[in-house]
Scaffold this active site. Structure first.
Site, PDB file in Angstrom:
ATOM      1  N   GLY A 156       0.794  -1.220   0.000  1.00 42.35           N
ATOM      2  CA  GLY A 156       0.000   0.000   0.000  1.00 42.35           C
ATOM      3  C   GLY A 156       0.827   1.270   0.000  1.00 42.35           C
ATOM      4  CB  SER A 157       2.559   3.065  -1.727  1.00 43.34           C
ATOM      5  OG  SER A 157       2.271   2.221  -2.817  1.00 43.34           O
TER       6      SER A 157
END
Length: 218
Positions: free
Chosen positions: A185-186
């Site tokens: 996730g980013s």
């Protein structure tokens, strides 16, 4: 089709799963427990494969448009002061990627790579207001004659522990081309000229290399 950044992890995962299958078959005799473990291992393999998938995208090259560099959801559209490169006000559009999104980063415009820099940092959750300035990140600036300069920033999140950036200063970038990868996730921030015409809305889902984020305001 899988991204090259996942080849090693996929191979190691397959080895572990095959070894686990053999161990389960040899040492666990309780049928329901064996089945449960095998299902969990297969689910883990599927998660790894889907995370590193690299689907083909049909990019329509257009120097008057900025395409989304990643898959995800638009979480920020606002005027901000960009401190690192421009040192002036810009329009920021941020796209958040969950762990189930495709994590390939693509060039938002064609042009020359005129700036590329890596910054070590924290691992705040990707939607945190300070993530753009304090998290591990890379900053890349592209320039072409039609659109001018566009900055995009790959930002690590609480789960993302590695950012891969292929853009090097003086490279020639092709809109929609592979420019990197962020593991887990980013988020990616775009910083655009103030006279840009934004073509997305908050919470809109976008696809890297295809969805139009903005265009020249003629």
């Amino acid at each position: 089709m899988f991204h090259k950044e996942g080849y090693k992890i996929i191979f190691v995962t397959l080895v572990i799963i095959v070894a686990s299958f053999l161990l389960v078959d040899s040492f666990i005799s309780i049928q329901w427990l064996r089945t449960l473990i095998l299902i969990a291992l297969l689910a883990f393999l599927i998660l790894i494969l889907q995370f590193f998938r690299n689907p083909k995208r049909h990019t329509v090259l257009n120097n008057k448009q900025v395409l989304s560099p990643v898959d995800g959801k638009v979480v920020v559209i606002e005027e901000v002061f960009e401190k690192e490169y421009f040192k002036e006000k810009r329009l920021q559009v941020s796209v958040f990627m969950s762990p189930i999104n495709v994590h390939v980063t693509r060039y938002p415009i064609s042009g020359n790579v005129i700036f590329s820099k890596y910054h070590s940092g924290k691992y705040l959750v990707a939607w945190h207001p300070k993530a753009s300035e304090e998290n591990e990140r890379t900053t890349v600036v592209l320039e072409n004659e039609t659109y001018g300069k566009v900055l995009y920033r790959q930002i690590a999140g609480a789960l993302a522990k590695r950012i891969v950036n292929y853009a090097k200063q003086n490279d020639k970038a092709t809109q929609g081309g592979d420019s990197g990868f962020i593991k887990f996730g980013s988020r990616v921030d775009l910083f655009l000229p103030l006279n840009t015409k934004i073509k997305v809305e908050l919470n809109q889902k976008v696809r890297g290399g295809e969805s139009i984020i903005a265009e020249v305001n003629e």
